[in-house]
Write a protein that holds these residues in place. Sequence first.
Motif, PDB file in Angstrom:
ATOM      1  N   TRP A   1       0.814  -1.224   0.000  1.00 17.36           N
ATOM      2  CA  TRP A   1       0.000   0.000   0.000  1.00 17.36           C
ATOM      3  C   TRP A   1       0.848   1.274   0.000  1.00 17.36           C
ATOM      4  O   TRP A   1       0.433   2.306  -0.506  1.00 17.36           O
ATOM      5  CB  TRP A   1      -0.907  -0.060   1.229  1.00 17.36           C
TER       6      TRP A   1
ATOM      7  N   LEU B   1      -6.150  -6.172   2.241  1.00 17.71           N
ATOM      8  CA  LEU B   1      -7.262  -5.991   1.309  1.00 17.71           C
ATOM      9  C   LEU B   1      -7.244  -7.123   0.300  1.00 17.71           C
ATOM     10  O   LEU B   1      -6.227  -7.355  -0.342  1.00 17.71           O
ATOM     11  CB  LEU B   1      -7.109  -4.650   0.571  1.00 17.71           C
ATOM     12  N   HIS B   2      -8.367  -7.823   0.167  1.00 18.42           N
ATOM     13  CA  HIS B   2      -8.496  -8.871  -0.851  1.00 18.42           C
ATOM     14  C   HIS B   2      -9.532  -8.414  -1.872  1.00 18.42           C
ATOM     15  O   HIS B   2     -10.716  -8.285  -1.547  1.00 18.42           O
ATOM     16  CB  HIS B   2      -8.959 -10.185  -0.223  1.00 18.42           C
ATOM     17  N   ALA B   3      -9.065  -8.164  -3.094  1.00 18.08           N
ATOM     18  CA  ALA B   3      -9.972  -7.729  -4.157  1.00 18.08           C
ATOM     19  C   ALA B   3     -10.110  -8.827  -5.197  1.00 18.08           C
ATOM     20  O   ALA B   3      -9.114  -9.421  -5.621  1.00 18.08           O
ATOM     21  CB  ALA B   3      -9.433  -6.459  -4.813  1.00 18.08           C
ATOM     22  N   ASN B   4     -11.341  -9.091  -5.591  1.00 13.90           N
ATOM     23  CA  ASN B   4     -11.602 -10.130  -6.583  1.00 13.90           C
ATOM     24  C   ASN B   4     -12.553  -9.596  -7.645  1.00 13.90           C
ATOM     25  O   ASN B   4     -13.416  -8.771  -7.355  1.00 13.90           O
ATOM     26  CB  ASN B   4     -12.224 -11.363  -5.910  1.00 13.90           C
ATOM     27  N   PRO B   5     -12.408 -10.102  -8.880  1.00 18.86           N
ATOM     28  CA  PRO B   5     -13.309  -9.649  -9.937  1.00 18.86           C
ATOM     29  C   PRO B   5     -14.746 -10.077  -9.646  1.00 18.86           C
ATOM     30  O   PRO B   5     -14.977 -11.043  -8.915  1.00 18.86           O
ATOM     31  CB  PRO B   5     -12.799 -10.371 -11.191  1.00 18.86           C
TER      32      PRO B   5
ATOM     33  N   TRP C   1     -14.332  -6.191  -7.277  1.00 16.24           N
ATOM     34  CA  TRP C   1     -13.753  -5.266  -8.257  1.00 16.24           C
ATOM     35  C   TRP C   1     -14.821  -4.605  -9.140  1.00 16.24           C
ATOM     36  O   TRP C   1     -14.634  -3.488  -9.609  1.00 16.24           O
ATOM     37  CB  TRP C   1     -12.749  -6.043  -9.116  1.00 16.24           C
TER      38      TRP C   1
ATOM     39  N   MET D   1     -11.788   1.212  -1.113  1.00 15.70           N
ATOM     40  CA  MET D   1     -10.360   1.366  -0.794  1.00 15.70           C
ATOM     41  C   MET D   1     -10.117   2.534   0.149  1.00 15.70           C
ATOM     42  O   MET D   1      -9.193   2.486   0.963  1.00 15.70           O
ATOM     43  CB  MET D   1      -9.549   1.493  -2.076  1.00 15.70           C
TER      44      MET D   1
ATOM     45  N   PHE E   1     -10.728   1.085   3.523  1.00 14.00           N
ATOM     46  CA  PHE E   1      -9.564   0.253   3.885  1.00 14.00           C
ATOM     47  C   PHE E   1      -8.402   1.137   4.319  1.00 14.00           C
ATOM     48  O   PHE E   1      -7.754   0.894   5.343  1.00 14.00           O
ATOM     49  CB  PHE E   1      -9.155  -0.618   2.700  1.00 14.00           C
TER      50      PHE E   1
ATOM     51  N   LYS F   1      -8.558 -13.961 -10.477  1.00  9.55           N
ATOM     52  CA  LYS F   1      -7.397 -13.183 -10.049  1.00  9.55           C
ATOM     53  C   LYS F   1      -7.792 -12.529  -8.744  1.00  9.55           C
ATOM     54  O   LYS F   1      -8.943 -12.139  -8.544  1.00  9.55           O
ATOM     55  CB  LYS F   1      -7.012 -12.147 -11.107  1.00  9.55           C
ATOM     56  N   THR F   2      -6.848 -12.440  -7.835  1.00  7.94           N
ATOM     57  CA  THR F   2      -7.158 -11.892  -6.515  1.00  7.94           C
ATOM     58  C   THR F   2      -6.030 -10.964  -6.109  1.00  7.94           C
ATOM     59  O   THR F   2      -4.846 -11.308  -6.234  1.00  7.94           O
ATOM     60  CB  THR F   2      -7.394 -13.045  -5.505  1.00  7.94           C
ATOM     61  N   LEU F   3      -6.399  -9.764  -5.694  1.00  5.42           N
ATOM     62  CA  LEU F   3      -5.413  -8.753  -5.302  1.00  5.42           C
ATOM     63  C   LEU F   3      -5.301  -8.742  -3.785  1.00  5.42           C
ATOM     64  O   LEU F   3      -6.315  -8.613  -3.095  1.00  5.42           O
ATOM     65  CB  LEU F   3      -5.865  -7.379  -5.794  1.00  5.42           C
ATOM     66  N   HIS F   4      -4.083  -8.890  -3.271  1.00  7.27           N
ATOM     67  CA  HIS F   4      -3.849  -8.789  -1.832  1.00  7.27           C
ATOM     68  C   HIS F   4      -3.014  -7.539  -1.579  1.00  7.27           C
ATOM     69  O   HIS F   4      -1.851  -7.473  -1.984  1.00  7.27           O
ATOM     70  CB  HIS F   4      -3.096 -10.020  -1.308  1.00  7.27           C
ATOM     71  N   ALA F   5      -3.617  -6.569  -0.905  1.00  6.85           N
ATOM     72  CA  ALA F   5      -2.909  -5.320  -0.599  1.00  6.85           C
ATOM     73  C   ALA F   5      -2.657  -5.238   0.895  1.00  6.85           C
ATOM     74  O   ALA F   5      -3.559  -5.489   1.700  1.00  6.85           O
ATOM     75  CB  ALA F   5      -3.734  -4.122  -1.058  1.00  6.85           C
TER      76      ALA F   5
ATOM     77  N   ARG G   1     -14.996   0.763  -6.296  1.00  5.22           N
ATOM     78  CA  ARG G   1     -13.750   0.301  -5.660  1.00  5.22           C
ATOM     79  C   ARG G   1     -13.008   1.430  -4.954  1.00  5.22           C
ATOM     80  O   ARG G   1     -12.391   1.208  -3.914  1.00  5.22           O
ATOM     81  CB  ARG G   1     -12.862  -0.417  -6.674  1.00  5.22           C
TER      82      ARG G   1
END
Lengths: 252, 252
Positions: free
Chosen positions: A195, B219-223, B195, B206, B209, A217-221, B202
């Motif tokens: 971040w 943070l876990h973001a997924n489509p 997402w 965010m 977050f 697809k998975t975003l880990h921030a 988003r």
Amino acid sequence: MRITSETFTDGIREQLFTIGDIPGVLWTPAEGSGPRPLVLIGHGGGQHKKGWEVVSRAFPYVTSCGFAVAAIDAPGTGDRPEHPEIRRLVALIQEREAAGEPFWFGPEWPALNETVAAQLIPDWQTTLDALQKLDSVGDSQPVGYYGLSQAGEMGIRLVAAESRIKAAVLGLTGSDWLTDTAARITIPVEFLLQWDDEGNPRDSVMKLFDALGSAEKTLHANPGSHFRVPSFEIDSSIRFFARHLGSAGSSF
Amino acid sequence: MRITSETFTDGIREQLFTIGDIPGVLWTPAEGSGPRPLVLIGHGGGQHKKGWEVVSRAFPYVTSCGFAVAAIDAPGTGDRPEHPEIRRLVALIQEREAAGEPFWFGPEWPALNETVAAQLIPDWQTTLDALQKLDSVGDSQPVGYYGLSQAGEMGIRLVAAESRIKAAVLGLTGSDWLTDTAARITIPVEFLLQWDDEGNPRDSVMKLFDALGSAEKTLHANPGSHFRVPSFEIDSSIRFFARHLGSAGSSF
């Protein structure tokens, strides 16, 4: 392929190898034989095939999942000879940083990545060819790739080019020239973002995540700077690869 | 607290209860006794304490971790009586949606959340008081909270107000009036973002977050749209709670 050393520690067999001029390392369970999923781990800029961020992933992948794990030195690092053009570009980037500019300003940063990729992507493919001929790896099991930062940049290029790779953990990169390449990726991806990563602003990393063509697809921030990826993300990557590559089966 | 029914299925004991006019459900392992970590699960708008998104988390939390898990009906849902003001606000929001406007336009959406929270947050605290008096829960073990969407909104308010909660999975909410509340949260948080969630852009998610005061937050973001949280996030939440709440110990 030439195995230059073999050692055993904590249930893990470590084999150093060379394939032509590519120096690499393969970790497999000390016990058991036969084909198993393989994870290729890329190292970050200025690091090498046995850097801490490689080993800290490789060991649990072997011991928790029974995977084979391999790493190679990128051009100009580790046991490779000096690479004059890479050395020149890195020196220019370091001068830029010393002058208080971001490292990615100017033409040197994209030029460095192009130079590394031109050699490293074919080297990874040559390495994969050779590893899949080993009894302890084989070519019947899926392959994964793990790489962050410069290894995330290289990973996007490799994964887009290499259909044998079926799942990848990538991230800590936001290079805008990778957008089209990222769009060609369709395998499951876990993508990491720090971040407060000054070198890779979150918007640029999220744009690459957004560009990925993958249905899963998975975003880990996580908070913190570039090098502060929390250790629980190692555990997460184990679960991710176990889900997509399966287990090593009864031979583990 | 009055237990109104007790059933056993697949190694899980389910107890329906009422505390005053609060209808709730407690799940614990069928075998074993003594104190154990407790996870409170909030349900989304229009759902109830035994909705699929509650049960699909509750069961693995009990069977994988030996946790106690509890859920209660929010005002106007499940076994609660109709709540005229909530019904009125929901009808206005539905009219807005039918007219093609986003549900969160206008004053009804924040008013609805205020109305629900004014009753639900104290109800959760009353419920926690009562549950911690049970032998099968006790007050010696940490408490977690899981809630997305409206239960994410309520969770941010609850977690900020309730020091017994030590870890929370939250998300699918981007209400800008929660920023200051989020900043008061300091426990570890896993925060989910979809997402392509039209109702919760988003950027707004965010921002929440970003506002969280927690040193550990991920943070876990997924489509996908609002309701398409991938099932592997259930597994991730199990690991998250296991890491922060510990296991149920030898009595499990």
